[in-house]
Design a protein around this motif. Structure first.
Motif, PDB file in Angstrom:
ATOM      1  N   VAL A 124      -1.067   1.698   5.846  1.00 50.67           N
ATOM      2  CA  VAL A 124       0.050   2.845   5.499  1.00 50.67           C
ATOM      3  C   VAL A 124       1.258   2.279   5.909  1.00 50.67           C
ATOM      4  O   VAL A 124       2.420   2.446   5.365  1.00 50.67           O
ATOM      5  N   SER A 125       1.385   1.807   7.243  1.00 55.59           N
ATOM      6  CA  SER A 125       2.603   1.200   7.708  1.00 55.59           C
ATOM      7  C   SER A 125       3.169   0.182   6.993  1.00 55.59           C
ATOM      8  O   SER A 125       4.396  -0.142   6.711  1.00 55.59           O
ATOM      9  N   LEU A 126       2.183  -0.888   6.309  1.00 54.53           N
ATOM     10  CA  LEU A 126       2.667  -1.862   5.497  1.00 54.53           C
ATOM     11  C   LEU A 126       3.399  -1.344   4.278  1.00 54.53           C
ATOM     12  O   LEU A 126       4.362  -1.953   3.857  1.00 54.53           O
ATOM     13  N   LYS A 127       2.849  -0.366   3.597  1.00 54.93           N
ATOM     14  CA  LYS A 127       3.394   0.208   2.562  1.00 54.93           C
ATOM     15  C   LYS A 127       4.783   0.822   2.611  1.00 54.93           C
ATOM     16  O   LYS A 127       5.674   0.693   2.061  1.00 54.93           O
ATOM     17  N   LYS A 128       4.937   1.485   4.057  1.00 50.92           N
ATOM     18  CA  LYS A 128       6.260   1.996   4.410  1.00 50.92           C
ATOM     19  C   LYS A 128       7.202   0.673   4.599  1.00 50.92           C
ATOM     20  O   LYS A 128       8.453   0.802   4.075  1.00 50.92           O
ATOM     21  N   SER A 129       7.032  -0.324   5.176  1.00 57.02           N
ATOM     22  CA  SER A 129       7.637  -1.636   5.166  1.00 57.02           C
ATOM     23  C   SER A 129       8.101  -1.974   3.750  1.00 57.02           C
ATOM     24  O   SER A 129       9.106  -2.441   3.623  1.00 57.02           O
ATOM     25  N   SER A 130       7.216  -1.833   2.737  1.00 55.99           N
ATOM     26  CA  SER A 130       7.397  -2.474   1.484  1.00 55.99           C
ATOM     27  C   SER A 130       8.744  -1.505   0.803  1.00 55.99           C
ATOM     28  O   SER A 130       9.538  -1.958   0.332  1.00 55.99           O
ATOM     29  N   THR A 131       8.737  -0.166   0.934  1.00 57.08           N
ATOM     30  CA  THR A 131       9.717   0.652   0.699  1.00 57.08           C
ATOM     31  C   THR A 131      10.871   0.499   1.522  1.00 57.08           C
ATOM     32  O   THR A 131      11.943   0.051   0.954  1.00 57.08           O
ATOM     33  N   GLU A 132      10.874  -0.186   2.662  1.00 55.27           N
ATOM     34  CA  GLU A 132      11.915  -0.487   3.579  1.00 55.27           C
ATOM     35  C   GLU A 132      12.643  -1.831   2.804  1.00 55.27           C
ATOM     36  O   GLU A 132      13.878  -1.777   2.752  1.00 55.27           O
ATOM     37  N   GLU A 133      11.804  -2.450   2.785  1.00 58.30           N
ATOM     38  CA  GLU A 133      12.278  -3.746   1.990  1.00 58.30           C
ATOM     39  C   GLU A 133      12.880  -3.645   0.773  1.00 58.30           C
ATOM     40  O   GLU A 133      13.828  -4.130   0.399  1.00 58.30           O
TER      41      GLU A 133
END
Length: 147
Positions: A124-133
């Motif tokens: 889930v944290s990785l998905k958030k990072s993808s959104t941030e990217e």
């Protein structure tokens, strides 16, 4: 007398041209391209992984991806960027890549320990990072395309 004037004039012109080129440095566009080049490499890694996840490798695939992202964070860190706004984007990308690498390694560790709730949390944290990217990419593209 005329010869001295010519030599003095040529020396002045040569000095002025040298100072002009030395003072200019890299353009905003050139600096943008350096940052974007590294960001595109990281994006490509993520896209390739998303298209071809290897479930057989399991946690090892996550660790390998983290190992490919680490050098990109280092490469981003070594870019010489003078533009203050671009330095901000550069710093955000570095932090993002370091966080993604850490989360990938943590998810791999959780999978190896068969701790599925923790693994899901890291994903889930990785998905958030993808959104941030995506947000950073949109911002830098807007900034770099502005005149």
């Amino acid at each position: 007398m005329q010869r001295v004037f010519k030599q003095s004039f040529m020396l002045s012109v040569t000095t002025a041209i040298a100072l002009l080129f030395a003072g200019c440095g890299e353009s905003k566009v050139a600096q943008c391209n350096k940052v974007i080049k590294v960001a595109n490499q990281a994006s490509t890694l993520g896209q390739e992984f998303g298209k071809n996840p290897n479930p057989v490798k399991g946690s090892k695939a996550l660790t390998e991806l983290a190992g490919k992202i680490d050098p990109l964070a280092q490469e981003m860190k070594t870019l010489e960027i003078k533009d203050e706004k671009l330095q901000g984007f550069q710093g955000r990308f570095i932090t993002l890549y370091q966080n993604i690498s850490k989360e990938l390694n943590n998810a791999a560790g959780a999978i190896d320990k068969k701790n599925l709730p923790a693994a899901k949390g890291f994903l889930v944290s990785l998905k958030k990072s993808s959104t941030e990217e995506s947000s950073i990419v949109k911002e830098i593209n807007t900034y770099c395309s502005a005149k």
